[in-house]
Motif scaffolding. Structure first.
Motif, PDB file in Angstrom:
ATOM      1  N   THR A   1      -4.860  -5.561   6.594  1.00 34.60           N
ATOM      2  CA  THR A   1      -4.784  -4.487   7.338  1.00 34.60           C
ATOM      3  C   THR A   1      -3.797  -4.196   8.358  1.00 34.60           C
ATOM      4  OG1 THR A   1      -6.419  -5.432   8.387  1.00 34.60           O
ATOM      5  CG2 THR A   1      -7.506  -4.137   7.139  1.00 34.60           C
ATOM      6  N   CYS A   2      -3.710  -2.979   8.747  1.00 33.91           N
ATOM      7  CA  CYS A   2      -2.130  -2.750   9.909  1.00 33.91           C
ATOM      8  C   CYS A   2      -3.155  -2.148  10.456  1.00 33.91           C
ATOM      9  CB  CYS A   2      -1.054  -2.810   9.647  1.00 33.91           C
ATOM     10  SG  CYS A   2      -0.699  -1.577   8.208  1.00 33.91           S
TER      11      CYS A   2
ATOM     12  N   LYS B   1       0.808  -1.307   0.268  1.00 31.26           N
ATOM     13  CA  LYS B   1      -0.512  -0.033   0.307  1.00 31.26           C
ATOM     14  C   LYS B   1       1.087   0.935  -0.054  1.00 31.26           C
ATOM     15  CE  LYS B   1      -4.631  -2.167   2.086  1.00 31.26           C
ATOM     16  NZ  LYS B   1      -4.907  -2.270   3.650  1.00 31.26           N
TER      17      LYS B   1
ATOM     18  N   CYS C   1       1.956   2.227   4.157  1.00 33.75           N
ATOM     19  CA  CYS C   1       1.865   0.831   5.262  1.00 33.75           C
ATOM     20  C   CYS C   1       2.638  -0.084   4.029  1.00 33.75           C
ATOM     21  CB  CYS C   1       1.317   0.571   6.365  1.00 33.75           C
ATOM     22  SG  CYS C   1       0.137   0.034   4.737  1.00 33.75           S
TER      23      CYS C   1
ATOM     24  N   CYS D   1       1.200  -3.638   4.319  1.00 33.00           N
ATOM     25  CA  CYS D   1       0.058  -4.311   3.588  1.00 33.00           C
ATOM     26  C   CYS D   1      -0.039  -4.474   2.758  1.00 33.00           C
ATOM     27  CB  CYS D   1      -1.095  -3.821   3.905  1.00 33.00           C
ATOM     28  SG  CYS D   1      -1.414  -3.385   5.923  1.00 33.00           S
TER      29      CYS D   1
ATOM     30  N   CYS E   1      -2.979   1.573   8.246  1.00 36.47           N
ATOM     31  CA  CYS E   1      -3.928   1.982   7.494  1.00 36.47           C
ATOM     32  C   CYS E   1      -5.587   1.564   7.888  1.00 36.47           C
ATOM     33  CB  CYS E   1      -4.142   0.527   5.903  1.00 36.47           C
ATOM     34  SG  CYS E   1      -4.013  -1.089   6.128  1.00 36.47           S
TER      35      CYS E   1
HETATM   36 ZN    ZN Z   1      -1.652  -1.748   6.167  1.00 37.35          ZN
END
Ligand code: ZN
Ligand code: ADP
Ligand code: MG
Length: 477
Positions: free
Chosen positions: A37-38, A20, A23, A25, A41
């Motif tokens: 996701t993290c 992304k 980040c 991901c 995000c």
């Molecule tokens: Zn993320």
């Protein structure tokens, strides 16, 4: 009153990076909801975004391909609004200082070539996706898409018809896919378009009030929506009414645009520079480096094909539909030494096979070298064109080389003159009445003899050789 439509498009394109924009991901489409996701995000408090360099590189590639000026400094800004698919409450985008500006591309119209201006290209993050359950009074949110890198490409209001809008959109799409920075999949939302449409009395310089159309997920729908909107506004104006500035949604089923939100609800995004991200500074050296990796663009390729291979502009258009197809053609043309003939086989047979199987040219069982070999076999008289049609069919089904297919089928063309002459002598001796007719001027019986030779040789004799020998032998020489 006669009106002139004015159209400007905003295009959002997903960039094909692995990670992304801010980040690490994954950007892969179709994963289980919320698995990519993290904290970054998901918009958790206290996290810091870090810009993915690849995103900048890809955005610069598009800027260069559309003749934009790449700004040596650009700034990420927060676009503030509330929506459940936007966990941070703001989208990171660019505003006052975008990455690239003042570009242009060329499109084909009914009246020839036309330049469409590109106002700006900027980088931003995508939002998540809401899923509404029709039977259940609940909505779901999938945040896999938050933080997927996008470029937004904003055009000048330079288009004057729905056809021009569609032509511009196709050109942008083609460039993005050629650059291999976007997969261009409109159904999965990797390439999305908003169309701004207004009308003005013909001859007037000032633009009219525009409506912004959303929710069109194919080229055809963009064209239909713009056509519908032009007619709708014409109707409003002719009836003495006023077009209002609003966002309208295309309803594919009904084939109409419907008001989504009016001016009263227009957003105030309160943009300001994102304090978490430093300005993006791009040195001349890096731009020069990126420039070196730019592929030949579709328009350049088409023009070169017409020039270099002497094929029609239509053929060049078909053969450059993708880079893979263009490479396939060039390889086959080079090896066969006959570009026009290679083009015909590809357009007439190979594309038909591939379309039927919904297969990409990259997975074509007939390699360019095999097609070239087939063309050479026709050329040196080993097989006839008619045999080649049969052979290419088997080649596609089995992936075998033309030589192997010919051997298996015993299809070699008879080009041995003395063997053929012997056959013809036999036929002449067996049909004295027809020979007499031919000699007394009845040219039509010639066809009868050709048929007899074909039958005797099971269609394997070279047609030109049959003709030449028959003429010579029938006239008694
Ligand atoms: Zn993320
Ligand atoms: P917004 O984000 O408010 O839609 P932008 O300036 O980003 O504004 O994009 C506006 C788009 O609408 C551009 O593509 C522009 O060419 C187009 N546009 C602007 N004014 C008109 C108009 N009067 N008629 C048609 N298109 C217009
Ligand atoms: Mg807009």
């Amino acid at each position: 009153m006669e009106y002139e439509p004015v159209i400007g498009l905003e295009v959002h394109a997903h960039l094909l990076t692995n990670a992304k924009i801010f980040c690490r991901c994954s950007t892969k489409f179709g994963a289980a909801p919320n698995s990519h996701t993290c904290p970054i995000c998901l918009g958790m408090p206290g996290v810091l975004p870090v810009l993915n360099k690849k995103v900048v590189e890809y955005a610069v590639k598009m800027g260069l391909a559309t003749n934009c000026r790449i700004n040596d400094r650009s700034v990420f800004a927060r676009k503030n609004y509330f929506y459940p698919d936007l966990p941070k409450g703001y989208q990171i985008s660019q505003y006052a200082e975008p990455l690239a500006e003042h570009g242009r591309i060329e499109i084909e119209t009914g009246d020839g070539k036309k330049i469409i201006g590109i106002t700006r290209i900027h980088m931003e993050e995508d939002a998540g996706k809401l899923l509404h359950d029709e039977r259940n009074p609940s909505s779901y949110v999938d945040l896999n898409r938050t933080g997927i890198p996008l470029i937004e490409i904003v055009s000048e209001p330079d288009m004057r018809s729905a056809e021009e809008a569609a032509a511009y959109l196709k050109r942008l799409h083609e460039i993005l896919v050629y650059l291999e920075i976007c997969d261009g999949n409109m159904e999965e939302g990797s390439f999305r378009c908003d169309a701004n449409v207004s009308l003005r009395p013909k001859g007037r310089a000032a633009f009219g009030i525009r409506a912004e159309l959303k929710n069109m997920n194919s080229f055809r729908n963009v064209q239909r929506a713009v056509e519908y909107e032009i007619e709708r506004q014409r109707h409003v104006l002719d009836g003495g009414g006023k077009v209002i500035q609003e966002t309208r949604l295309w309803d594919d089923g009904q084939g109409v645009t419907l008001s989504m939100r009016g001016k009263e609800e227009a957003h105030d995004y309160r943009y300001f520079p994102d304090p978490d991200l430093v300005p993006v500074e791009i040195g001349k050296d890096w731009i020069a480096e990126i420039e070196k990796t730019q592929p030949e663009l579709p328009q350049e390729k088409r023009e070169r094909f017409i020039r270099e291979y002497q094929i029609s502009s239509y053929d060049a258009g078909v053969l450059t539909a993708s880079r893979a197809l263009a490479d396939y053609f060039e390889e086959a043309a080079r090896q066969a030494g006959k570009p026009k003939i290679a083009a015909n086989w590809i357009m007439g047979d190979i594309l038909k096979f591939l379309n039927e199987d919904k297969r990409s040219v990259k997975d074509c069982p007939i390699l360019p070298a095999d097609l070239a070999a087939l063309i050479r076999l026709i050329d040196d008289g080993t097989i006839s064109g008619k045999m080649a049609k049969e052979i290419i069919d088997v080649m596609y089904k089995t992936g075998k080389k033309p030589g192997a297919v010919i051997e298996e089928k015993g299809m070699v063309q008879i080009t041995d003159e003395s063997a053929l002459a012997k056959t013809i002598t036999g036929i002449i001796e067996a049909n004295p009445a027809q020979v007499e007719q031919y000699r007394s001027g009845k040219e039509k019986v010639f066809g009868f003899f050709v048929g007899q030779v074909m039958k005797a040789t099971q269609g394997k004799a070279n047609p030109k050789l049959i003709n030449d020998l028959l003429k010579k032998m029938l006239s008694g020489s």
